[in-house]
Design a protein around this motif. Structure first.
Motif, mmCIF file in Angstrom:
data_model
loop_
_atom_site.group_PDB
_atom_site.id
_atom_site.type_symbol
_atom_site.label_atom_id
_atom_site.label_comp_id
_atom_site.label_asym_id
_atom_site.label_seq_id
_atom_site.Cartn_x
_atom_site.Cartn_y
_atom_site.Cartn_z
ATOM 1 N N GLU A 78 4.927 75.879 83.561
ATOM 2 C CA GLU A 78 6.034 76.332 82.729
ATOM 3 C C GLU A 78 5.685 76.420 81.243
ATOM 4 O O GLU A 78 6.147 77.354 80.580
ATOM 5 C CB GLU A 78 7.270 75.448 82.940
ATOM 6 C CG GLU A 78 7.946 75.707 84.265
ATOM 7 C CD GLU A 78 9.202 74.879 84.472
ATOM 8 O OE1 GLU A 78 10.082 75.335 85.235
ATOM 9 O OE2 GLU A 78 9.317 73.784 83.868
ATOM 10 N N LEU B 2 8.687 69.860 81.172
ATOM 11 C CA LEU B 2 8.527 71.102 81.933
ATOM 12 C C LEU B 2 7.627 70.869 83.144
ATOM 13 O O LEU B 2 6.771 69.984 83.141
ATOM 14 C CB LEU B 2 7.956 72.201 81.043
ATOM 15 C CG LEU B 2 8.789 72.586 79.820
ATOM 16 C CD1 LEU B 2 8.090 73.677 79.020
ATOM 17 C CD2 LEU B 2 10.188 73.013 80.212
ATOM 18 N N ARG C 256 4.115 79.720 80.842
ATOM 19 C CA ARG C 256 5.117 80.778 81.046
ATOM 20 C C ARG C 256 6.024 80.891 79.826
ATOM 21 O O ARG C 256 6.332 81.999 79.383
ATOM 22 C CB ARG C 256 5.939 80.477 82.299
ATOM 23 C CG ARG C 256 7.051 81.481 82.542
ATOM 24 C CD ARG C 256 7.110 81.921 83.975
ATOM 25 N NE ARG C 256 8.290 82.727 84.260
ATOM 26 C CZ ARG C 256 8.391 84.021 84.018
ATOM 27 N NH1 ARG C 256 7.375 84.666 83.487
ATOM 28 N NH2 ARG C 256 9.492 84.682 84.315
#
Length: 160
Positions: free
Chosen positions: A142, A138, A145
Motif C-alpha cells: 500500500e 498500511l 500504491r
C-alpha cells in the motif's frame, strides 16, 4: 418554544472523515496528510539545522543540477522573495552557492555544495525510520500504491 434541529434532508457538512462524499473531502484529507507528513519530516530535519523549505531546494538541486533562481522558485512552489531567503540561508550554512550565469549579469544560478550533498544524505538516513512510521498502518504494497496514486494525482498526464 421550538428548537431548530437539522432535518434528515439537510446535506452533511464537509469534513475529512473517511467516507465523506463532500467534494471538499479529498482536499481536506490531502491537507491533513500533508500536515502529518510535514511534521514528521520537519522532526527529521531539525537536528540537521534545516527546514523543509531548505530541503525542497536541496532536492531540486540534486535532481536537476544547478538552476537559476527563477526556475528553482517554480520547482519548489515558492515565490521570488521566498526563494531568495531560502538560498540566502543555504549559502550562510555552506550548503549552496550562487554563481553568475555567463552572458547575463542579472541572473544567478544556484548550486549545491559538497557540504550540502553530505547533509542531503544525512537527512535521508534520519528520515527513513520516521517515513516508515508514517505508513506503518498500511498493508504490504500500500505505501507504494499510495505513492503511485499521489504521483499521478499531482502530475497528471497531459491531455491529448
Amino acid at each position: 418554544m421550538t428548537v431548530d434541529t437539522p432535518s434528515e434532508q439537510t446535506p452533511s457538512r464537509a469534513t475529512d472523515r473517511p467516507g465523506d462524499a463532500s467534494p471538499f473531502a479529498l482536499g481536506l484529507l490531502l491537507r491533513r496528510a500533508h500536515t502529518r507528513a510535514a511534521t514528521v519530516m520537519a522532526e527529521a530535519l531539525r537536528p540537521l539545522g534545516i527546514e523543509l523549505r531548505h530541503f525542497a531546494v536541496l532536492i531540486s538541486l540534486v535532481d536537476r543540477g544547478p538552476m537559476v533562481q527563477r526556475d528553482l522558485a517554480q520547482a519548489t512552489g515558492s515565490d521570488k522573495a521566498g526563494i531568495m531567503r531560502v538560498v540566502d540561508d543555504l549559502e550562510r550554512k555552506g550548503l549552496a552557492v550562487r554563481k553568475s550565469v555567463p552572458g547575463d549579469r542579472r541572473v544567478r544560478s544556484v548550486e549545491i555544495t559538497a557540504k550540502g550533498l553530505e547533509l542531503f544524505d544525512a537527512a535521508h538516513l534520519a528520515a527513513e525510520p520516521l517515513a516508515e512510521g508514517l505508513v506503518a498502518q498500511l498493508e504490504p504494497g500500500e505505501p507504494e500504491r499510495l505513492t503511485d496514486l499521489l504521483t499521478r494525482f499531482t502530475y497528471p498526464a497531459p491531455a491529448e
